[in-house]
Write a protein that holds these residues in place. Sequence first.
Motif, PDB file in Angstrom:
ATOM      1  N   THR A 180     -12.374 -10.201  -7.496  1.00 51.87           N
ATOM      2  CA  THR A 180     -11.429  -9.385  -6.740  1.00 51.87           C
ATOM      3  C   THR A 180     -11.401  -7.994  -7.349  1.00 51.87           C
ATOM      4  O   THR A 180     -11.392  -7.846  -8.577  1.00 51.87           O
ATOM      5  N   LEU A 181     -11.393  -6.991  -6.509  1.00 51.25           N
ATOM      6  CA  LEU A 181     -11.518  -5.610  -6.963  1.00 51.25           C
ATOM      7  C   LEU A 181     -10.207  -4.850  -6.800  1.00 51.25           C
ATOM      8  O   LEU A 181      -9.533  -4.948  -5.772  1.00 51.25           O
ATOM      9  N   THR A 182      -9.850  -4.111  -7.828  1.00 49.25           N
ATOM     10  CA  THR A 182      -8.845  -3.068  -7.722  1.00 49.25           C
ATOM     11  C   THR A 182      -9.603  -1.752  -7.848  1.00 49.25           C
ATOM     12  O   THR A 182     -10.110  -1.435  -8.925  1.00 49.25           O
ATOM     13  N   TYR A 183      -9.733  -1.017  -6.753  1.00 45.72           N
ATOM     14  CA  TYR A 183     -10.612   0.146  -6.760  1.00 45.72           C
ATOM     15  C   TYR A 183      -9.873   1.377  -6.238  1.00 45.72           C
ATOM     16  O   TYR A 183      -8.971   1.296  -5.400  1.00 45.72           O
ATOM     17  N   PHE A 184     -10.253   2.537  -6.764  1.00 42.82           N
ATOM     18  CA  PHE A 184      -9.654   3.794  -6.353  1.00 42.82           C
ATOM     19  C   PHE A 184     -10.520   4.938  -6.856  1.00 42.82           C
ATOM     20  O   PHE A 184     -11.377   4.748  -7.735  1.00 42.82           O
ATOM     21  N   SER A 185     -10.267   6.122  -6.318  1.00 40.20           N
ATOM     22  CA  SER A 185     -10.968   7.327  -6.755  1.00 40.20           C
ATOM     23  C   SER A 185      -9.971   8.298  -7.382  1.00 40.20           C
ATOM     24  O   SER A 185      -8.835   8.403  -6.924  1.00 40.20           O
ATOM     25  N   CYS A 186     -10.410   8.985  -8.424  1.00 45.37           N
ATOM     26  CA  CYS A 186      -9.539   9.925  -9.137  1.00 45.37           C
ATOM     27  C   CYS A 186     -10.283  11.238  -9.378  1.00 45.37           C
ATOM     28  O   CYS A 186     -11.517  11.271  -9.442  1.00 45.37           O
TER      29      CYS A 186
ATOM     30  N   SER B 125      -3.844  -4.593  -3.522  1.00 48.41           N
ATOM     31  CA  SER B 125      -3.197  -5.772  -2.963  1.00 48.41           C
ATOM     32  C   SER B 125      -2.386  -5.430  -1.722  1.00 48.41           C
ATOM     33  O   SER B 125      -1.639  -4.446  -1.721  1.00 48.41           O
ATOM     34  N   PRO B 126      -2.479  -6.268  -0.663  1.00 48.74           N
ATOM     35  CA  PRO B 126      -1.628  -6.087   0.512  1.00 48.74           C
ATOM     36  C   PRO B 126      -0.230  -6.655   0.318  1.00 48.74           C
ATOM     37  O   PRO B 126       0.638  -6.462   1.161  1.00 48.74           O
ATOM     38  N   GLY B 127      -0.003  -7.389  -0.776  1.00 48.35           N
ATOM     39  CA  GLY B 127       1.339  -7.762  -1.189  1.00 48.35           C
ATOM     40  C   GLY B 127       2.117  -8.636  -0.227  1.00 48.35           C
ATOM     41  O   GLY B 127       3.260  -8.313   0.109  1.00 48.35           O
ATOM     42  N   ALA B 128       1.557  -9.769   0.197  1.00 46.19           N
ATOM     43  CA  ALA B 128       2.300 -10.673   1.073  1.00 46.19           C
ATOM     44  C   ALA B 128       3.482 -11.300   0.340  1.00 46.19           C
ATOM     45  O   ALA B 128       4.611 -11.303   0.832  1.00 46.19           O
ATOM     46  N   VAL B 129       3.233 -11.835  -0.844  1.00 49.62           N
ATOM     47  CA  VAL B 129       4.316 -12.408  -1.638  1.00 49.62           C
ATOM     48  C   VAL B 129       4.954 -11.350  -2.518  1.00 49.62           C
ATOM     49  O   VAL B 129       6.170 -11.350  -2.718  1.00 49.62           O
ATOM     50  N   ASP B 130       4.144 -10.442  -3.028  1.00 48.77           N
ATOM     51  CA  ASP B 130       4.645  -9.360  -3.885  1.00 48.77           C
ATOM     52  C   ASP B 130       4.567  -8.023  -3.138  1.00 48.77           C
ATOM     53  O   ASP B 130       3.591  -7.300  -3.266  1.00 48.77           O
TER      54      ASP B 130
ATOM     55  N   TYR C 228      -2.091  -2.150   2.676  1.00 51.49           N
ATOM     56  CA  TYR C 228      -1.759  -1.666   1.338  1.00 51.49           C
ATOM     57  C   TYR C 228      -0.694  -0.576   1.446  1.00 51.49           C
ATOM     58  O   TYR C 228      -0.938   0.498   1.991  1.00 51.49           O
ATOM     59  N   ARG C 229       0.480  -0.854   0.884  1.00 50.68           N
ATOM     60  CA  ARG C 229       1.629   0.039   1.059  1.00 50.68           C
ATOM     61  C   ARG C 229       1.904   0.806  -0.237  1.00 50.68           C
ATOM     62  O   ARG C 229       2.969   0.698  -0.845  1.00 50.68           O
ATOM     63  N   ILE C 230       0.920   1.561  -0.676  1.00 47.57           N
ATOM     64  CA  ILE C 230       1.024   2.317  -1.930  1.00 47.57           C
ATOM     65  C   ILE C 230       1.999   3.471  -1.754  1.00 47.57           C
ATOM     66  O   ILE C 230       1.989   4.157  -0.728  1.00 47.57           O
ATOM     67  N   VAL C 231       2.836   3.688  -2.764  1.00 50.47           N
ATOM     68  CA  VAL C 231       3.787   4.803  -2.719  1.00 50.47           C
ATOM     69  C   VAL C 231       3.036   6.109  -2.491  1.00 50.47           C
ATOM     70  O   VAL C 231       2.077   6.431  -3.193  1.00 50.47           O
ATOM     71  N   GLY C 232       3.458   6.848  -1.491  1.00 47.21           N
ATOM     72  CA  GLY C 232       2.880   8.149  -1.208  1.00 47.21           C
ATOM     73  C   GLY C 232       1.823   8.147  -0.133  1.00 47.21           C
ATOM     74  O   GLY C 232       1.386   9.226   0.295  1.00 47.21           O
TER      75      GLY C 232
ATOM     76  N   LYS D  92       4.129 -19.580  -9.064  1.00 44.27           N
ATOM     77  CA  LYS D  92       3.015 -20.527  -9.145  1.00 44.27           C
ATOM     78  C   LYS D  92       1.788 -19.996  -8.406  1.00 44.27           C
ATOM     79  O   LYS D  92       1.898 -19.306  -7.397  1.00 44.27           O
ATOM     80  N   ASN D  93       0.625 -20.347  -8.919  1.00 43.82           N
ATOM     81  CA  ASN D  93      -0.651 -19.891  -8.374  1.00 43.82           C
ATOM     82  C   ASN D  93      -0.739 -18.369  -8.375  1.00 43.82           C
ATOM     83  O   ASN D  93      -1.096 -17.743  -7.377  1.00 43.82           O
ATOM     84  N   SER D  94      -0.468 -17.784  -9.520  1.00 42.70           N
ATOM     85  CA  SER D  94      -0.535 -16.326  -9.610  1.00 42.70           C
ATOM     86  C   SER D  94      -1.968 -15.827  -9.787  1.00 42.70           C
ATOM     87  O   SER D  94      -2.182 -14.667 -10.145  1.00 42.70           O
ATOM     88  N   TYR D  95      -2.945 -16.695  -9.522  1.00 44.96           N
ATOM     89  CA  TYR D  95      -4.338 -16.240  -9.477  1.00 44.96           C
ATOM     90  C   TYR D  95      -4.506 -15.110  -8.458  1.00 44.96           C
ATOM     91  O   TYR D  95      -5.372 -14.251  -8.605  1.00 44.96           O
ATOM     92  N   LEU D  96      -3.700 -15.125  -7.408  1.00 46.13           N
ATOM     93  CA  LEU D  96      -3.849 -14.163  -6.321  1.00 46.13           C
ATOM     94  C   LEU D  96      -2.933 -12.959  -6.464  1.00 46.13           C
ATOM     95  O   LEU D  96      -2.962 -12.049  -5.640  1.00 46.13           O
ATOM     96  N   TYR D  97      -2.121 -12.963  -7.500  1.00 47.41           N
ATOM     97  CA  TYR D  97      -1.166 -11.874  -7.751  1.00 47.41           C
ATOM     98  C   TYR D  97      -1.910 -10.554  -7.954  1.00 47.41           C
ATOM     99  O   TYR D  97      -2.884 -10.471  -8.707  1.00 47.41           O
ATOM    100  N   HIS D  98      -1.480  -9.525  -7.247  1.00 45.13           N
ATOM    101  CA  HIS D  98      -2.073  -8.190  -7.338  1.00 45.13           C
ATOM    102  C   HIS D  98      -3.560  -8.209  -6.983  1.00 45.13           C
ATOM    103  O   HIS D  98      -4.355  -7.475  -7.589  1.00 45.13           O
ATOM    104  N   THR D  99      -3.942  -9.028  -6.022  1.00 50.48           N
ATOM    105  CA  THR D  99      -5.322  -9.052  -5.546  1.00 50.48           C
ATOM    106  C   THR D  99      -5.353  -8.902  -4.030  1.00 50.48           C
ATOM    107  O   THR D  99      -4.316  -8.965  -3.359  1.00 50.48           O
ATOM    108  N   HIS D 100      -6.556  -8.764  -3.487  1.00 54.00           N
ATOM    109  CA  HIS D 100      -6.711  -8.626  -2.037  1.00 54.00           C
ATOM    110  C   HIS D 100      -6.413  -9.933  -1.307  1.00 54.00           C
ATOM    111  O   HIS D 100      -6.355  -9.949  -0.070  1.00 54.00           O
TER     112      HIS D 100
END
Length: 948
Positions: free
Chosen positions: A935-941, A259-264, A150-154, A391-399
Amino acid sequence: MASLGGAALKQRHPTFLRDESPSRTPHDLDTLSPPPLPANANPNTNNKHHPYQQLTVESNGRNPRTTTKTTTRISKDPFQSPRSTFGACALYLGFLISLAILAFRLHYTLPSPVSSTDGALLVDPLTGQRQFSEENVRRVVKHLSEDIGYRIVGTEQDQETQMYLLSEIQALKEQAEQEGARRLSTTDSEDNAVVPAAFPKFEVWTQKDDGAHQFDFMSKVVMKMYTNMTNIIVRLSCGPQCDENAILLNAHYDTTLGSPGAVDDALPIGVMVELIRILSQRSALKKNSLIFLFNGGEESLQDASHSFINNHPLREYVKAVINLEGCGTTGPEILFQANSRPMIEAYSRVPYPHATVLANDLFATGVLLSDTDYRIFVQENLTGLDLAVYKNSYLYHTHLDLDRNMEQGLPQHLGENTLALAIYVGDNVDVTQLEETSSVVFFDVLGLFFVSYSLGAAIWSHIAIGALAVFAVAIGACRPTMRSVFSVPLSLVAALLAPNLTALFLRAIGRPMIWFSHEWLPLVVFGPLGAAAMLTVQWLLHDKTISNGENELRTLSGITVLYTILMAAASMARIASSYFIALYSLVSSVALIFNHRRIAQTHGSNISTVDYLTYFVASGVQTLYGIYLGFSLFDLIVPLTGRIGVTAPVDNVMAVVTGFSVFFVSPPLLAFSHRFGSMVLKKTILCLLLAQVAVVLVGLSVLSPYDILHPKRVFIQHLRNTTSGESLLYVAHADPGPFYDYVTELEAMYQIKATFRSGLDNPGDWNSIYPFSQFLDSYVLDTTPYIRRHTSNTTLAQSSEPLTSLIHDAPRLIAENVSYDPKTGLRKLSILCTHPNYIWTVTSFDAEVVSWSMDVDVPSKDRFHYVIRSAGGYRGEGWHLDLEYRATGPDDRLHMELTAMETEGFGKDVERELEGSGDIGVIRRLVKARPEYITLTYFSCVVTHFDL
């Protein structure tokens, strides 16, 4: 044996040959008993008017008996309508199915990947040019998405990615220098030094800058600030003569949350690395330089592209842009945004074109909830192209956006297209004369070649097509009536509306989105009712006072009229995608003229039917191209419904899309439905209704919206409020599909009852991902009891102090240089934000702001709700803002809410722990227990309120 004439036979069998229709057409013989023989016919010969049956009477001396003697007419016409209703329908429907299979193959076929065992550059034996290698691209993609993750800015991974890319680029530069030296040392057969064409000049920059911009998205205004935003830039140039004009190729190396962003967007990054490898070891491009922007912050709302195009010295040389994006994992990429005719025409040189101005027009409406860096470049008056895997954007922005889920041949397709495009624009396009325009029609023809022309040319062609339709009416080939002209659009409306009954039923029984797991399932779930509805209109308006053939001809004519009217309306509105309707109008008019000539040749001047072959002419182009486009439509929209919000009526959306597709897949079916009379039409409708009931019943028992590769998107936020002392777990989903079962699992896991919170009533709950937060309704669980039960710290377990009191180095806002002018009523202050070990701060407040230090205009002169999102590079620990707002007095302080995101937890099994509390694992426990279909998008704030 003696034959009886028609009159004698009619006397003996008055009901056998009764003709209830006032007229018959040639194909009526297929399903009806033959009419009586003409009075002047020779009963002992085969009569040309009765090619299929001849009635005779045989006598054995006692009782004569009537028999039917069948004779077969040998026809030279292979498209002669079969004698049976079933045969005619089967042949025609088989033809349509064959077209669908052909469209499928043309649409989804990808080139074979090129690879080498040692990863070296391959050389095409025919051209001598270096070949694009998918293997080399996948090596980059796998390292970025799986080794780094996961290559999150910062984050630390963001920094690691930058170092990796710089090392790869440096290796390419050294390799190009070595290849150049090797070529210089090469000698010919006479030992004379061979001087090769010059390689391009290879330059590298690293940019780190601060800035601000306004980002309006989904009707929300977001003010963006960024600090220490990083870009990596490579320029390949033929020298000073090329440096003045450049084409920018852009892709981003950062990823979004979850997301680890292989395509994105690791795939486009790998493609650009491979392009540099190839282009740096071949002759320099002759006309324009190429600038490769390895963009460090797209997912933080396009900060890095804004930084480059506004701050970097190379920006003044950039004349056009080619943006590479990804939101799917399979199939060909598509050219879906373009705004310059020379750049669009350049795309015609790619080996595997896939583009349509329909996507361009659809994206311009804002219906598609997505955006790319292309937006930033266009705002800076650049022209160019936006290409994306979709195509197949079911996996877009997911793990699951991983290299292993990326289809073989996809990198090859994107890479070869981009390489051909880059070479052509670098060698041929005059980028000094580029002008922005939306008046261009473009599309690929079944992936085989590319067509583009101006909107002006399109309108003139539409006038010619309209004239052809008028000509068809003038010669009698097109015979519309009020009934048929009315019936066709009414069938379209019925096809659009009727499937909504199925949608309403599914929602009423609590089973929405049973079609979500595959792009084609909506056709099965909603299609039968849509088809039944449009045919019901035809059945109700079937004119029984005329022959079946005349019903066919009038309906086919009504279809042509509808297309022509729609084409005219779209042309007047200057809609570029009207080419699609124009194509249908053209083919329909041609089919009617063809039918006119064919009937005239075989049956004289009495043209009151549709020849069987006409349907093949009318449907061939329409169905093939319509299905080809339909694949793109469903590939785009069906996965999109899983991320457009909990209140979106997605079942109704797909019902309408399906009805539209059912109508347009082969409109001549409306005319064909009259071919065998109203009774056959009625039975067809009943069969479709029964099929609809069966599909729903079976679907309810066997279909589930989600599975491991078509997951439900769930957002998890562990929010610690240092002001209130609360420690809360927010759980939300992004579609209206089933969800509460998962919430009950979490309630059992944490042994606490969840509380529902509406996103509309609590808009600040998800400020950390604003403006996407407007789609989320939440279930909230208090995690304090769970933490106290599981901590190893006895004192903490028994304490009544808020858990948030143990948070150290929490984000802070500090007011400095505060002043108030009683004459103007303006209060000034400098705001300093510090957030060590936190990223992506969001500050929100309400005020009548007069001025500020951000290099962007204040969006409102009135009191306004401001949301300022800030992103920074690795170890960026703060930001500064000077602000002036209208106040009621010196004590009218600015109430601000600050939310900051933890750096831990992005793809790694770690979470910030409270000091002395031991293993908390609130999110860790949740991630490990995640069901496969989610699929989870998770974080702490951490959120804190300040009065400054």
